[in-house]
Scaffold this motif. Structure first.
Motif, PDB file in Angstrom:
ATOM      1  N   LEU A  13       0.840  -1.049  -0.006  1.00  0.00           N
ATOM      2  CA  LEU A  13      -0.007   0.193   0.230  1.00  0.00           C
ATOM      3  C   LEU A  13       0.740   1.246   0.085  1.00  0.00           C
ATOM      4  O   LEU A  13       1.831   1.502   0.953  1.00  0.00           O
ATOM      5  N   TRP A  14       0.555   2.074  -0.993  1.00  0.00           N
ATOM      6  CA  TRP A  14       1.319   3.392  -1.095  1.00  0.00           C
ATOM      7  C   TRP A  14       0.289   4.492  -1.717  1.00  0.00           C
ATOM      8  O   TRP A  14       0.187   5.011  -2.802  1.00  0.00           O
ATOM      9  N   GLN A  15      -0.638   4.689  -0.703  1.00  0.00           N
ATOM     10  CA  GLN A  15      -1.586   5.526  -0.848  1.00  0.00           C
ATOM     11  C   GLN A  15      -1.133   7.092  -1.550  1.00  0.00           C
ATOM     12  O   GLN A  15      -2.073   7.655  -2.372  1.00  0.00           O
ATOM     13  N   ARG A  16      -0.085   7.297  -1.096  1.00  0.00           N
ATOM     14  CA  ARG A  16       0.391   8.916  -1.151  1.00  0.00           C
ATOM     15  C   ARG A  16       1.287   8.856  -2.380  1.00  0.00           C
ATOM     16  O   ARG A  16       1.775   9.985  -2.586  1.00  0.00           O
ATOM     17  N   GLY A  17       1.572   8.005  -3.246  1.00  0.00           N
ATOM     18  CA  GLY A  17       2.566   7.982  -4.132  1.00  0.00           C
ATOM     19  C   GLY A  17       3.522   6.707  -3.947  1.00  0.00           C
ATOM     20  O   GLY A  17       3.550   6.171  -2.819  1.00  0.00           O
ATOM     21  N   THR A  18       4.204   6.617  -5.104  1.00  0.00           N
ATOM     22  CA  THR A  18       5.210   5.364  -4.969  1.00  0.00           C
ATOM     23  C   THR A  18       6.706   6.028  -5.034  1.00  0.00           C
ATOM     24  O   THR A  18       7.456   5.022  -5.048  1.00  0.00           O
ATOM     25  N   GLU A  19       7.012   7.228  -5.036  1.00  0.00           N
ATOM     26  CA  GLU A  19       8.369   7.811  -5.365  1.00  0.00           C
ATOM     27  C   GLU A  19       8.583   9.281  -4.437  1.00  0.00           C
ATOM     28  O   GLU A  19       7.453   9.909  -4.900  1.00  0.00           O
ATOM     29  N   PHE A  20       9.524   9.344  -3.645  1.00  0.00           N
ATOM     30  CA  PHE A  20       9.657  10.518  -2.937  1.00  0.00           C
ATOM     31  C   PHE A  20      11.178  10.759  -3.073  1.00  0.00           C
ATOM     32  O   PHE A  20      12.053  10.272  -2.404  1.00  0.00           O
ATOM     33  N   ASN A  21      11.291  11.984  -3.916  1.00  0.00           N
ATOM     34  CA  ASN A  21      12.590  12.457  -4.014  1.00  0.00           C
ATOM     35  C   ASN A  21      12.935  13.595  -3.147  1.00  0.00           C
ATOM     36  O   ASN A  21      12.298  14.373  -3.010  1.00  0.00           O
ATOM     37  N   ASP A  22      14.114  13.266  -2.412  1.00  0.00           N
ATOM     38  CA  ASP A  22      14.621  14.389  -1.135  1.00  0.00           C
ATOM     39  C   ASP A  22      13.402  14.822  -0.299  1.00  0.00           C
ATOM     40  O   ASP A  22      13.215  16.150  -0.327  1.00  0.00           O
ATOM     41  N   PRO A  23      12.463  14.149   0.138  1.00  0.00           N
ATOM     42  CA  PRO A  23      11.441  14.371   1.065  1.00  0.00           C
ATOM     43  C   PRO A  23      12.031  15.162   2.261  1.00  0.00           C
ATOM     44  O   PRO A  23      13.058  14.836   2.711  1.00  0.00           O
ATOM     45  N   PRO A  24      11.205  16.145   2.746  1.00  0.00           N
ATOM     46  CA  PRO A  24      11.416  16.755   4.008  1.00  0.00           C
ATOM     47  C   PRO A  24      11.352  15.838   5.139  1.00  0.00           C
ATOM     48  O   PRO A  24      10.689  14.684   5.067  1.00  0.00           O
ATOM     49  N   HIS A  25      11.547  16.143   6.334  1.00  0.00           N
ATOM     50  CA  HIS A  25      11.434  15.590   7.424  1.00  0.00           C
ATOM     51  C   HIS A  25      10.127  15.252   7.829  1.00  0.00           C
ATOM     52  O   HIS A  25       9.114  16.214   7.496  1.00  0.00           O
ATOM     53  N   PHE A  26       9.685  14.167   8.306  1.00  0.00           N
ATOM     54  CA  PHE A  26       8.260  13.762   8.528  1.00  0.00           C
ATOM     55  C   PHE A  26       7.326  13.602   7.273  1.00  0.00           C
ATOM     56  O   PHE A  26       6.474  14.275   7.139  1.00  0.00           O
TER      57      PHE A  26
END
Length: 330
Positions: A13-26
């Motif tokens: 389950l990846w409801q918010r998306g399947t790739e996160f590039n350089d995501p911020p804290h939390f």
């Protein structure tokens, strides 16, 4: 039924998306798994990978380095899973438990998991660092770690809507966030003193699959959970309405006798949420005779959607090929 205390351990389950590039804290990534980086110049990508250890899974979670860095004392980065207070007490408090998972990296060495536990009064945090070793480059390896949680000092917190036990997989950490493994230590730490620096080179990666926490000293076989059941359990922490390319929508309509009059619609949640959610929207409302932007007021089991009329007559708002995210991650 599953004996896995953790939700989405198969990373389906990846409801918010399947790739996160350089995501911020939390930044929540795969359902129930939150990226944390309170400080540091290293940059990571968190993504869904089709590389899996066996046919029990279709996905793993991958952490890859897109900017390298040697950590300063106050730097750290990790992915964490938070077990809610009452759930942690009922499921694992005072018990012997076993973690099992598959790990794969191009960088062999010692890695660590840290458990962070608040006292019953939530005035003190304790950390237990646990090491595991990746022996080969580019090969899936099964890991098991058994922990006696009866050694926790200070009792357990029953508070819902916040964490009772955090589980962190460390990527890198400076001296201020490292601790000796094997014993509970007062403080909030991320990694053991032995943890490798995954961020030592661009392209380094760590993949985790089939993550399980169960009561007892034996690691039983990982069994996938029915996806519908798992989604419903995860929706206590996040759920999504709408679709970016379909006509799935939600909305409100009413009749105004004069400008400024309002209409409301109650949007029920599929399950009660762990805490008051934040509500965000990717897309926009299609509106008729509405002034300004429709507003949300979140509750624990439903949200109120409100519009105000620009003038007398029918007023309406409908999410148009949009996604509305209700997020209550811990």
């Amino acid at each position: 039924m599953t004996n896995n205390v953790l939700l989405n351990g198969n990373f389906d389950l990846w409801q918010r998306g399947t790739e996160f590039n350089d995501p911020p804290h939390f930044t929540p990534t795969a359902d129930r798994f939150v990226f944390g980086q309170s400080s540091g110049a290293a940059k990571f990508k968190i993504s869904r990978s089709a590389d899996v250890p066996n046919l029990q899974s279709q996905s793993s979670i991958e952490f890859s380095v897109i900017a390298s860095h040697s950590p300063l004392p106050g730097d750290e980065a990790h992915i964490r899973y938070s077990i809610e207070g009452r759930e942690a007490v009922l499921a694992v408090a005072g018990k012997v438990v076993t973690f099992s998972f598959w790990a794969k990296s191009n960088l062999p060495g010692i890695y660590s998991i840290t458990l962070v536990h608040p006292s019953a009064s939530r005035t003190v945090e304790q950390t237990l660092a646990l090491d595991y070793t990746i022996l080969q480059s580019g090969a899936w390896e099964k890991k098991t770690i058994t922990v006696d949680l009866s050694t926790v000092v200070g009792g357990w917190s029953y508070v819902t809507g916040t964490y009772g036990l955090k589980i962190r997989f460390a990527f890198y950490a400076g001296a201020n966030y490292k601790v000796s493994p094997g014993s509970w230590v007062v403080g909030n730490y991320v990694a053991s003193n032995n943890n490798v620096n995954l961020a030592s080179a661009v392209g380094n990666y760590l993949r985790i699959s089939q993550l399980k926490l169960e009561v007892g000293s034996d690691a039983t076989p990982f069994m996938p959970v029915d996806i519908t059941t798992e989604l419903r359990r995860c929706q206590r922490y996040c759920f999504i309405l709408g679709h970016p390319i379909s006509i799935d929508s939600l909305g409100v309509t009413g009749y105004a006798g004069a400008a400024g009059e309002t209409a409301y619609s109650t949007i029920p949640y599929p399950v009660s949420m762990a805490r008051l959610p934040t509500i965000s929207m990717a897309g926009a409302f299609a509106t008729v005779n509405v002034v300004g932007t429709p507003t949300w007021t979140p509750g624990y089991s439903s949200a109120l959607l409100k519009i105000a009329a620009a003038g007398a007559g029918r007023m309406a708002a409908r999410s148009d090929k949009s996604v509305v995210i209700f997020d209550a991650e811990l």
